[in-house]
Design a protein around this motif. Structure first.
Motif, PDB file in Angstrom:
ATOM      1  N   PHE A  70     -40.158 -16.068  16.171  1.00 20.69           N
ATOM      2  CA  PHE A  70     -39.134 -16.248  17.194  1.00 20.69           C
ATOM      3  C   PHE A  70     -39.871 -16.335  18.525  1.00 20.69           C
ATOM      4  O   PHE A  70     -40.566 -15.395  18.916  1.00 20.69           O
ATOM      5  CB  PHE A  70     -38.178 -15.054  17.186  1.00 20.69           C
ATOM      6  CG  PHE A  70     -36.894 -15.259  17.940  1.00 20.69           C
ATOM      7  CD1 PHE A  70     -35.682 -15.371  17.264  1.00 20.69           C
ATOM      8  CD2 PHE A  70     -36.893 -15.320  19.328  1.00 20.69           C
ATOM      9  CE1 PHE A  70     -34.499 -15.558  17.962  1.00 20.69           C
ATOM     10  CE2 PHE A  70     -35.718 -15.511  20.026  1.00 20.69           C
ATOM     11  CZ  PHE A  70     -34.521 -15.630  19.345  1.00 20.69           C
ATOM     12  N   CYS A  71     -39.761 -17.479  19.225  1.00 14.75           N
ATOM     13  CA  CYS A  71     -40.489 -17.700  20.471  1.00 14.75           C
ATOM     14  C   CYS A  71     -39.544 -17.652  21.668  1.00 14.75           C
ATOM     15  O   CYS A  71     -38.533 -18.363  21.695  1.00 14.75           O
ATOM     16  CB  CYS A  71     -41.209 -19.039  20.438  1.00 14.75           C
ATOM     17  SG  CYS A  71     -42.542 -19.117  19.218  1.00 14.75           S
ATOM     18  N   VAL A  72     -39.892 -16.831  22.644  1.00 15.40           N
ATOM     19  CA  VAL A  72     -39.062 -16.651  23.841  1.00 15.40           C
ATOM     20  C   VAL A  72     -39.875 -17.027  25.069  1.00 15.40           C
ATOM     21  O   VAL A  72     -41.024 -16.599  25.215  1.00 15.40           O
ATOM     22  CB  VAL A  72     -38.600 -15.181  23.982  1.00 15.40           C
ATOM     23  CG1 VAL A  72     -37.700 -15.023  25.204  1.00 15.40           C
ATOM     24  CG2 VAL A  72     -37.895 -14.715  22.720  1.00 15.40           C
ATOM     25  N   ASP A  73     -39.279 -17.816  25.939  1.00 14.66           N
ATOM     26  CA  ASP A  73     -39.888 -18.128  27.229  1.00 14.66           C
ATOM     27  C   ASP A  73     -38.951 -17.604  28.306  1.00 14.66           C
ATOM     28  O   ASP A  73     -37.786 -18.004  28.361  1.00 14.66           O
ATOM     29  CB  ASP A  73     -40.086 -19.640  27.383  1.00 14.66           C
ATOM     30  CG  ASP A  73     -41.098 -19.984  28.473  1.00 14.66           C
ATOM     31  OD1 ASP A  73     -41.140 -19.248  29.476  1.00 14.66           O
ATOM     32  OD2 ASP A  73     -41.839 -20.971  28.307  1.00 14.66           O
ATOM     33  N   LEU A  74     -39.428 -16.698  29.145  1.00 14.36           N
ATOM     34  CA  LEU A  74     -38.561 -16.102  30.159  1.00 14.36           C
ATOM     35  C   LEU A  74     -38.215 -17.069  31.284  1.00 14.36           C
ATOM     36  O   LEU A  74     -37.377 -16.775  32.126  1.00 14.36           O
ATOM     37  CB  LEU A  74     -39.213 -14.836  30.733  1.00 14.36           C
ATOM     38  CG  LEU A  74     -39.498 -13.725  29.718  1.00 14.36           C
ATOM     39  CD1 LEU A  74     -39.999 -12.476  30.439  1.00 14.36           C
ATOM     40  CD2 LEU A  74     -38.278 -13.402  28.877  1.00 14.36           C
ATOM     41  N   ILE A  75     -38.852 -18.226  31.290  1.00 16.22           N
ATOM     42  CA  ILE A  75     -38.523 -19.283  32.261  1.00 16.22           C
ATOM     43  C   ILE A  75     -37.184 -19.924  31.882  1.00 16.22           C
ATOM     44  O   ILE A  75     -36.883 -20.102  30.701  1.00 16.22           O
ATOM     45  CB  ILE A  75     -39.636 -20.350  32.263  1.00 16.22           C
ATOM     46  CG1 ILE A  75     -40.934 -19.755  32.820  1.00 16.22           C
ATOM     47  CG2 ILE A  75     -39.226 -21.591  33.050  1.00 16.22           C
ATOM     48  CD1 ILE A  75     -42.143 -20.645  32.622  1.00 16.22           C
ATOM     49  N   TYR A  76     -36.380 -20.253  32.887  1.00 11.73           N
ATOM     50  CA  TYR A  76     -35.152 -21.019  32.604  1.00 11.73           C
ATOM     51  C   TYR A  76     -35.054 -22.290  33.451  1.00 11.73           C
ATOM     52  O   TYR A  76     -34.027 -22.974  33.428  1.00 11.73           O
ATOM     53  CB  TYR A  76     -33.898 -20.154  32.802  1.00 11.73           C
ATOM     54  CG  TYR A  76     -33.717 -19.553  34.174  1.00 11.73           C
ATOM     55  CD1 TYR A  76     -33.167 -20.297  35.214  1.00 11.73           C
ATOM     56  CD2 TYR A  76     -34.069 -18.242  34.416  1.00 11.73           C
ATOM     57  CE1 TYR A  76     -32.985 -19.745  36.470  1.00 11.73           C
ATOM     58  CE2 TYR A  76     -33.887 -17.672  35.670  1.00 11.73           C
ATOM     59  CZ  TYR A  76     -33.343 -18.433  36.692  1.00 11.73           C
ATOM     60  OH  TYR A  76     -33.169 -17.878  37.928  1.00 11.73           O
ATOM     61  N   LYS A  77     -36.107 -22.600  34.181  1.00 17.22           N
ATOM     62  CA  LYS A  77     -36.154 -23.862  34.915  1.00 17.22           C
ATOM     63  C   LYS A  77     -37.537 -24.451  34.740  1.00 17.22           C
ATOM     64  O   LYS A  77     -38.476 -23.974  35.368  1.00 17.22           O
ATOM     65  CB  LYS A  77     -35.835 -23.635  36.390  1.00 17.22           C
ATOM     66  CG  LYS A  77     -35.596 -24.925  37.156  1.00 17.22           C
ATOM     67  CD  LYS A  77     -35.174 -24.671  38.585  1.00 17.22           C
ATOM     68  CE  LYS A  77     -34.927 -25.994  39.307  1.00 17.22           C
ATOM     69  NZ  LYS A  77     -34.606 -25.801  40.720  1.00 17.22           N
ATOM     70  N   PRO A  78     -37.703 -25.391  33.807  1.00 14.79           N
ATOM     71  CA  PRO A  78     -36.679 -26.077  33.021  1.00 14.79           C
ATOM     72  C   PRO A  78     -36.105 -25.199  31.907  1.00 14.79           C
ATOM     73  O   PRO A  78     -36.734 -24.215  31.505  1.00 14.79           O
ATOM     74  CB  PRO A  78     -37.435 -27.263  32.416  1.00 14.79           C
ATOM     75  CG  PRO A  78     -38.838 -26.756  32.275  1.00 14.79           C
ATOM     76  CD  PRO A  78     -39.059 -25.873  33.472  1.00 14.79           C
ATOM     77  N   LEU A  79     -34.929 -25.586  31.421  1.00 18.56           N
ATOM     78  CA  LEU A  79     -34.276 -24.813  30.365  1.00 18.56           C
ATOM     79  C   LEU A  79     -35.099 -24.805  29.080  1.00 18.56           C
ATOM     80  O   LEU A  79     -35.088 -23.822  28.338  1.00 18.56           O
ATOM     81  CB  LEU A  79     -32.881 -25.372  30.091  1.00 18.56           C
ATOM     82  CG  LEU A  79     -31.848 -25.117  31.189  1.00 18.56           C
ATOM     83  CD1 LEU A  79     -30.603 -25.957  30.954  1.00 18.56           C
ATOM     84  CD2 LEU A  79     -31.488 -23.639  31.257  1.00 18.56           C
ATOM     85  N   GLN A  80     -35.789 -25.901  28.842  1.00 21.96           N
ATOM     86  CA  GLN A  80     -36.670 -25.960  27.671  1.00 21.96           C
ATOM     87  C   GLN A  80     -38.051 -26.398  28.136  1.00 21.96           C
ATOM     88  O   GLN A  80     -38.291 -27.564  28.436  1.00 21.96           O
ATOM     89  CB  GLN A  80     -36.130 -26.917  26.604  1.00 21.96           C
ATOM     90  CG  GLN A  80     -36.871 -26.798  25.278  1.00 21.96           C
ATOM     91  CD  GLN A  80     -36.317 -27.733  24.227  1.00 21.96           C
ATOM     92  OE1 GLN A  80     -36.012 -28.887  24.512  1.00 21.96           O
ATOM     93  NE2 GLN A  80     -36.202 -27.251  22.998  1.00 21.96           N
TER      94      GLN A  80
END
Length: 281
Positions: free
Chosen positions: A215-225
């Motif tokens: 399960f990979c999580v990126d705490l960035i949301y800009k960009p959304l992906q």
């Protein structure tokens, strides 16, 4: 009397907190306004004194004030002390109390996405800054086996790892070693700014050896992906960006102010629209 809330930071114009909290305030019919407050570090002490006025219900705190504000508050709860940062302040008739909802927001976002902790879970956190600390210490309270840190500067990562080792197994890895051993991890979290706009292409860590069950999580949301999350999806991994954590930490802050845990359903779509509108302007 109309009450006031806000988010303080420098810079802070990019924050989605006003849009999020204003929607909740309207939904629950609360006579309160939420402001975007850009405060230079040199002005922080004077401005915090103003938040003692009765009209202020509280405020959120973002970079670079999360640590500097400690000495300006009347009380820091155990959660904020443990995380070493304040992101939410509650005004009790002029008495300012600081807490932190980042870790709790992260765990709730994982739970909402369907990730289940169990005693065999091994997590890897990329980074050693404030976000890595919040995530690492939150994970240390879960039913997991091991929480490791990978960072370019090993000394910074060792400080976090030592704190986590008070309750969980934890190691510090170079980025190269983490890449080579990536298949060992069930949960992999990018807690760095690598991949954030306006420089979205770089990746914090190669996913060549990642397990498709990870399960990979990126705490960035800009960009959304981010490019990194796109690569994780290609590898078959389940992924999550940072927007969900933002929403849940905000909901927990709202609960601190009003005793109401607000409805989060639909908030992600709402904030995506806000982001799209900001980009088009």
């Amino acid at each position: 009397m109309k009450r006031e809330l806000g988010v303080i930071g420098y810079p802070v114009k990019h924050s989605l907190s006003p849009a999020m909290h204003r929607l909740w305030l309207e939904k629950y019919g609360l006579d309160c306004e939420y402001h975007l407050l850009e405060i230079h570090p040199k002005d922080l002490a004077d401005k915090v004194q103003g938040f003692r006025e009765k009209k202020w219900r509280g405020f959120n705190v973002t970079i670079p004030h999360k640590v500097a504000i400690f000495s300006l508050l009347d009380e820091i709860d155990d959660t904020a002390k443990r995380f070493g940062a304040v992101n939410t302040v509650i005004n009790h008739d002029g008495y300012l109390k600081g807490t932190n909802t980042d870790g709790g927001g992260f765990l709730q976002s994982l739970s909402h996405a369907g990730f289940a902790f169990h005693p065999a879970v091994k997590a890897l956190i990329i980074g050693a800054g404030g976000a890595a600390r919040a995530v690492g210490l939150a994970l240390a309270e879960t039913d997991s086996a091991q929480i490791d840190f990978a960072n370019r500067t090993l000394e910074k990562a060792e400080e976090l790892s030592a704190k986590v080792r008070e309750t969980k197994a934890s190691n510090v890895l170079t980025l190269e070693r983490a890449e080579a051993e990536l298949a060992d991890y069930d949960l992999i979290i990018n807690a760095t700014s690598v991949g954030m706009e306006p420089y979205p292409d770089p990746q914090p860590l190669s996913l060549y050896h990642v397990s498709p069950a990870a399960f990979c999580v990126d705490l960035i949301y800009k960009p959304l992906q981010t490019t990194w999350l796109k690569e994780a999806e290609k590898k078959g991994c389940q992924t999550l960006n940072g927007l969900s954590m933002l929403i849940y930490q905000g909901a927990l802050a709202f609960e601190q102010w009003f005793g109401i845990f607000p409805e989060v359903k639909g908030m992600e779509d709402f904030l995506i629209n806000v982001l799209n509108q900001k980009e088009s302007n």
